[in-house]
Design a protein around this motif. Structure first.
Motif, PDB file in Angstrom:
ATOM      1  N   ALA A 141       0.841  -1.203   0.000  1.00  0.00           N
ATOM      2  CA  ALA A 141       0.000   0.000   0.000  1.00  0.00           C
ATOM      3  C   ALA A 141       0.882   1.262   0.000  1.00  0.00           C
ATOM      4  O   ALA A 141       0.587   2.239  -0.701  1.00  0.00           O
ATOM      5  CB  ALA A 141      -0.922  -0.007   1.216  1.00  0.00           C
ATOM      6  N   LEU A 142       1.969   1.203   0.790  1.00  0.00           N
ATOM      7  CA  LEU A 142       2.886   2.352   0.828  1.00  0.00           C
ATOM      8  C   LEU A 142       3.538   2.567  -0.531  1.00  0.00           C
ATOM      9  O   LEU A 142       3.684   3.709  -0.991  1.00  0.00           O
ATOM     10  CB  LEU A 142       3.957   2.134   1.895  1.00  0.00           C
ATOM     11  N   GLU A 143       3.970   1.477  -1.151  1.00  0.00           N
ATOM     12  CA  GLU A 143       4.621   1.587  -2.467  1.00  0.00           C
ATOM     13  C   GLU A 143       3.649   2.128  -3.511  1.00  0.00           C
ATOM     14  O   GLU A 143       4.037   2.931  -4.369  1.00  0.00           O
ATOM     15  CB  GLU A 143       5.149   0.221  -2.884  1.00  0.00           C
ATOM     16  N   LYS A 144       2.380   1.708  -3.404  1.00  0.00           N
ATOM     17  CA  LYS A 144       1.380   2.212  -4.352  1.00  0.00           C
ATOM     18  C   LYS A 144       1.161   3.713  -4.168  1.00  0.00           C
ATOM     19  O   LYS A 144       1.062   4.474  -5.138  1.00  0.00           O
ATOM     20  CB  LYS A 144       0.064   1.460  -4.143  1.00  0.00           C
ATOM     21  N   GLU A 145       1.127   4.128  -2.882  1.00  0.00           N
ATOM     22  CA  GLU A 145       0.966   5.560  -2.599  1.00  0.00           C
ATOM     23  C   GLU A 145       2.177   6.347  -3.114  1.00  0.00           C
ATOM     24  O   GLU A 145       2.034   7.441  -3.670  1.00  0.00           O
ATOM     25  CB  GLU A 145       0.809   5.754  -1.088  1.00  0.00           C
ATOM     26  N   ALA A 146       3.370   5.758  -2.952  1.00  0.00           N
ATOM     27  CA  ALA A 146       4.598   6.405  -3.416  1.00  0.00           C
ATOM     28  C   ALA A 146       4.577   6.575  -4.925  1.00  0.00           C
ATOM     29  O   ALA A 146       4.970   7.630  -5.450  1.00  0.00           O
ATOM     30  CB  ALA A 146       5.814   5.581  -2.997  1.00  0.00           C
ATOM     31  N   VAL A 147       4.104   5.542  -5.636  1.00  0.00           N
ATOM     32  CA  VAL A 147       4.015   5.628  -7.103  1.00  0.00           C
ATOM     33  C   VAL A 147       3.085   6.770  -7.508  1.00  0.00           C
ATOM     34  O   VAL A 147       3.347   7.498  -8.472  1.00  0.00           O
ATOM     35  CB  VAL A 147       3.531   4.285  -7.692  1.00  0.00           C
ATOM     36  N   GLY A 148       2.013   6.954  -6.757  1.00  0.00           N
ATOM     37  CA  GLY A 148       1.083   8.051  -7.040  1.00  0.00           C
ATOM     38  C   GLY A 148       1.783   9.406  -6.938  1.00  0.00           C
ATOM     39  O   GLY A 148       1.581  10.288  -7.786  1.00  0.00           O
TER      40      GLY A 148
ATOM     41  N   TYR B 105      11.692   7.919 -13.661  1.00  0.00           N
ATOM     42  CA  TYR B 105      11.314   6.988 -14.723  1.00  0.00           C
ATOM     43  C   TYR B 105      11.626   5.548 -14.322  1.00  0.00           C
ATOM     44  O   TYR B 105      10.825   4.629 -14.560  1.00  0.00           O
ATOM     45  CB  TYR B 105      12.053   7.320 -16.024  1.00  0.00           C
ATOM     46  N   ALA B 106      12.783   5.341 -13.710  1.00  0.00           N
ATOM     47  CA  ALA B 106      13.187   3.982 -13.305  1.00  0.00           C
ATOM     48  C   ALA B 106      12.216   3.425 -12.269  1.00  0.00           C
ATOM     49  O   ALA B 106      11.804   2.260 -12.355  1.00  0.00           O
ATOM     50  CB  ALA B 106      14.609   4.006 -12.746  1.00  0.00           C
ATOM     51  N   GLN B 107      11.820   4.245 -11.309  1.00  0.00           N
ATOM     52  CA  GLN B 107      10.919   3.775 -10.254  1.00  0.00           C
ATOM     53  C   GLN B 107       9.500   3.535 -10.778  1.00  0.00           C
ATOM     54  O   GLN B 107       8.749   2.749 -10.205  1.00  0.00           O
ATOM     55  CB  GLN B 107      10.910   4.782  -9.107  1.00  0.00           C
ATOM     56  N   LEU B 108       9.162   4.225 -11.874  1.00  0.00           N
ATOM     57  CA  LEU B 108       7.840   4.023 -12.480  1.00  0.00           C
ATOM     58  C   LEU B 108       7.858   2.913 -13.541  1.00  0.00           C
ATOM     59  O   LEU B 108       6.837   2.651 -14.184  1.00  0.00           O
ATOM     60  CB  LEU B 108       7.351   5.331 -13.110  1.00  0.00           C
ATOM     61  N   GLY B 109       9.021   2.309 -13.736  1.00  0.00           N
ATOM     62  CA  GLY B 109       9.130   1.210 -14.703  1.00  0.00           C
ATOM     63  C   GLY B 109       9.220   1.679 -16.142  1.00  0.00           C
ATOM     64  O   GLY B 109       9.085   0.867 -17.068  1.00  0.00           O
TER      65      GLY B 109
ATOM     66  N   SER C  97      14.156   6.173 -18.803  1.00  0.00           N
ATOM     67  CA  SER C  97      15.206   6.243 -17.788  1.00  0.00           C
ATOM     68  C   SER C  97      16.585   6.111 -18.436  1.00  0.00           C
ATOM     69  O   SER C  97      17.516   6.854 -18.105  1.00  0.00           O
ATOM     70  CB  SER C  97      15.012   5.144 -16.748  1.00  0.00           C
ATOM     71  N   GLU C  98      16.690   5.184 -19.396  1.00  0.00           N
ATOM     72  CA  GLU C  98      17.960   4.979 -20.086  1.00  0.00           C
ATOM     73  C   GLU C  98      18.328   6.208 -20.930  1.00  0.00           C
ATOM     74  O   GLU C  98      19.505   6.596 -21.012  1.00  0.00           O
ATOM     75  CB  GLU C  98      17.864   3.736 -20.977  1.00  0.00           C
ATOM     76  N   GLU C  99      17.316   6.812 -21.522  1.00  0.00           N
ATOM     77  CA  GLU C  99      17.547   8.026 -22.309  1.00  0.00           C
ATOM     78  C   GLU C  99      18.127   9.138 -21.436  1.00  0.00           C
ATOM     79  O   GLU C  99      19.058   9.843 -21.822  1.00  0.00           O
ATOM     80  CB  GLU C  99      16.226   8.488 -22.932  1.00  0.00           C
ATOM     81  N   MET C 100      17.573   9.289 -20.219  1.00  0.00           N
ATOM     82  CA  MET C 100      18.075  10.293 -19.278  1.00  0.00           C
ATOM     83  C   MET C 100      19.500   9.952 -18.827  1.00  0.00           C
ATOM     84  O   MET C 100      20.349  10.837 -18.666  1.00  0.00           O
ATOM     85  CB  MET C 100      17.163  10.409 -18.055  1.00  0.00           C
ATOM     86  N   ARG C 101      19.754   8.653 -18.617  1.00  0.00           N
ATOM     87  CA  ARG C 101      21.094   8.238 -18.195  1.00  0.00           C
ATOM     88  C   ARG C 101      22.136   8.629 -19.241  1.00  0.00           C
ATOM     89  O   ARG C 101      23.198   9.170 -18.910  1.00  0.00           O
ATOM     90  CB  ARG C 101      21.131   6.721 -17.953  1.00  0.00           C
ATOM     91  N   LYS C 102      21.825   8.355 -20.500  1.00  0.00           N
ATOM     92  CA  LYS C 102      22.741   8.682 -21.592  1.00  0.00           C
ATOM     93  C   LYS C 102      22.935  10.201 -21.708  1.00  0.00           C
ATOM     94  O   LYS C 102      24.046  10.686 -21.961  1.00  0.00           O
ATOM     95  CB  LYS C 102      22.223   8.124 -22.914  1.00  0.00           C
ATOM     96  N   LYS C 103      21.834  10.923 -21.510  1.00  0.00           N
ATOM     97  CA  LYS C 103      21.902  12.395 -21.596  1.00  0.00           C
ATOM     98  C   LYS C 103      22.807  12.945 -20.489  1.00  0.00           C
ATOM     99  O   LYS C 103      23.642  13.826 -20.729  1.00  0.00           O
ATOM    100  CB  LYS C 103      20.480  12.967 -21.475  1.00  0.00           C
ATOM    101  N   ALA C 104      22.637  12.403 -19.293  1.00  0.00           N
ATOM    102  CA  ALA C 104      23.453  12.835 -18.157  1.00  0.00           C
ATOM    103  C   ALA C 104      24.921  12.493 -18.386  1.00  0.00           C
ATOM    104  O   ALA C 104      25.817  13.297 -18.090  1.00  0.00           O
ATOM    105  CB  ALA C 104      22.951  12.187 -16.868  1.00  0.00           C
ATOM    106  N   GLU C 105      25.156  11.309 -18.916  1.00  0.00           N
ATOM    107  CA  GLU C 105      26.517  10.847 -19.190  1.00  0.00           C
ATOM    108  C   GLU C 105      27.206  11.759 -20.200  1.00  0.00           C
ATOM    109  O   GLU C 105      28.365  12.135 -20.047  1.00  0.00           O
ATOM    110  CB  GLU C 105      26.467   9.415 -19.724  1.00  0.00           C
ATOM    111  N   LYS C 106      26.450  12.134 -21.247  1.00  0.00           N
ATOM    112  CA  LYS C 106      26.991  13.004 -22.291  1.00  0.00           C
ATOM    113  C   LYS C 106      27.306  14.394 -21.739  1.00  0.00           C
ATOM    114  O   LYS C 106      28.365  14.969 -22.031  1.00  0.00           O
ATOM    115  CB  LYS C 106      26.001  13.117 -23.448  1.00  0.00           C
TER     116      LYS C 106
END
Length: 386
Positions: A318-325, A355-359, A364-373
């Motif tokens: 229930a906590l995880e569901k609330e966190a996702v919200g 993005y990673a926590q929301l699946g 998420s990978e796009e952001m990772r690459k952007k940050a890396e660049k």
């Protein structure tokens, strides 16, 4: 007989005048021949005589002689001061554009530039004490120079010699040199180094007047008021300003920041949202509003992680569901912040986590690459500067 006596008197005066001018020329020749002591004696005699004391050539020559002795014998504060005094004397005698003004200016720049280069090299080698000494030498040549004053202050701060740093920074303000970084350093030293909250507040308010577009000083003032027990003063200031200017998004953002510092998140959320309603492209308001929900989600996820297995089975999901919200609520504001500032690393990295926590793994990978660049580009720029 009287006429003859006057004639001889004239010849005597003219001869003395010629002798003194001759001393300037002799000093010049002695300098060329490398006989520096003789050159110094001759030019000092000419610099004291009534016939040559007001001649710019005398003082220019004197400056070059003292500078030559400095180069030959090594650093001496007295030699630097005497050379600088001689060139200053020229500047006081002639207008800019005059031959001796130009020549003296070139010599001053040579003398000053040598010390500044010495300081820069020492600073680059992290020899900060040597750097300060070199910049102080430059200030003997040009006491009102802001470049050497600034660098001496920065090097002093690197040595954690805060009082000396303040001396240089306040001197910059006296010289009418104002920058956000200088005020930031002064405020920080007064607050944390000297623990003088009143002085820090005073300088923060001056900085606000100098840089009204910079939110940082407004936030610092709020923070200082809170930490000095003047919460009501901070609230009243912002609320009075809002009453006068109700469509100012920046004021609502500062109100949100105030409530955030007071750990009143619901009021902070309301104020940030109002700032966004007024100005949808307000980066800090969008980011802080998103962070408000992100932090709520993070707190819930941390609680779920800390549960034992039995408690987790009952309440964890229930906590995880609330966190996702909450993460879903934060996402559009982080995305808006990214739209406003597409190269802001803090936004990109936080959005990658959301993005990673929301699946949403592709995003998420796009952001990772952007940050890396961005990180790689930043390192490349630093290398180019070196």
């Amino acid at each position: 007989m009287k006429k003859l006596a006057l004639f001889f008197a004239f010849v005597l005066v003219a001869g003395l005048s010629f002798a003194q001018n001759s001393n300037v020329r002799k000093a010049d020749r002695a300098l060329e021949n490398g006989d520096l002591q003789e050159a110094k004696d001759l030019i000092n005699e000419a610099a004291e005589h009534e016939k040559t004391i007001n001649d710019p050539k005398t003082w220019y020559t004197r400056g070059t002689i003292y500078q030559a002795i400095l180069n030959d014998e090594g650093y001496s504060e007295e030699l630097v001061k005497e050379a600088a005094k001689s060139y200053d004397k020229v500047f006081s005698m002639v207008e800019e554009g005059d031959k001796y003004f130009t020549l003296s200016d070139l010599k001053v720049q040579e003398l000053w530039g040598g010390f500044v280069n010495e300081g820069s090299e020492a600073y680059s080698a992290q020899k900060y004490e040597d750097a300060v000494k070199a910049f102080d030498k430059a200030l003997l040549v040009i006491p009102d120079d802001t470049t050497a004053t600034l660098y001496a202050g920065v090097a002093s701060q690197q040595l954690q010699n805060n009082q000396d740093a303040l001396k240089y920074y306040y001197r910059l303000l006296d010289l009418d040199y104002h920058s956000e970084d200088i005020y930031g350093s002064i405020i920080s030293i007064e607050r944390y180094g000297n623990e003088d909250m009143e002085k820090a507040l005073e300088m923060t308010r001056i900085a606000k007047e100098k840089f009204p577009e910079n939110d940082t000083f407004e936030k610092q003032e709020i923070n200082l008021l809170i930490n000095s027990g003047q919460v009501d003063v901070a609230k009243d200031r912002i609320n009075d300003a809002i009453e006068k200017d109700p469509n100012n998004a920046n004021l609502y953002f500062n109100l949100g920041y105030l409530y955030e510092q007071l750990e009143q998140p619901d009021k902070a959320e309301e104020a940030y949202l109002k700032a966004i309603e007024i100005d949808p492209d307000y980066l800090d308001a969008n980011f802080n509003y998103a962070v408000y929900y992100y932090n709520k989600a993070a707190d819930l996820l941390a609680k779920a992680r800390d549960m034992d297995l039995q408690t987790y089975r009952k309440k964890g999901k229930a906590l995880e569901k609330e966190a996702v919200g909450y993460l879903e609520k934060s996402k559009p504001y982080f995305e808006k912040a990214l739209e406003i500032a597409p190269e802001e690393l803090a936004v990109i990295e936080t959005l990658q986590t959301v993005y990673a926590q929301l699946g949403e793994n592709e995003k998420s990978e796009e952001m990772r690459k952007k940050a890396e660049k961005l990180g790689a580009d930043g390192k490349a720029k630093m290398t180019d500067k070196k």
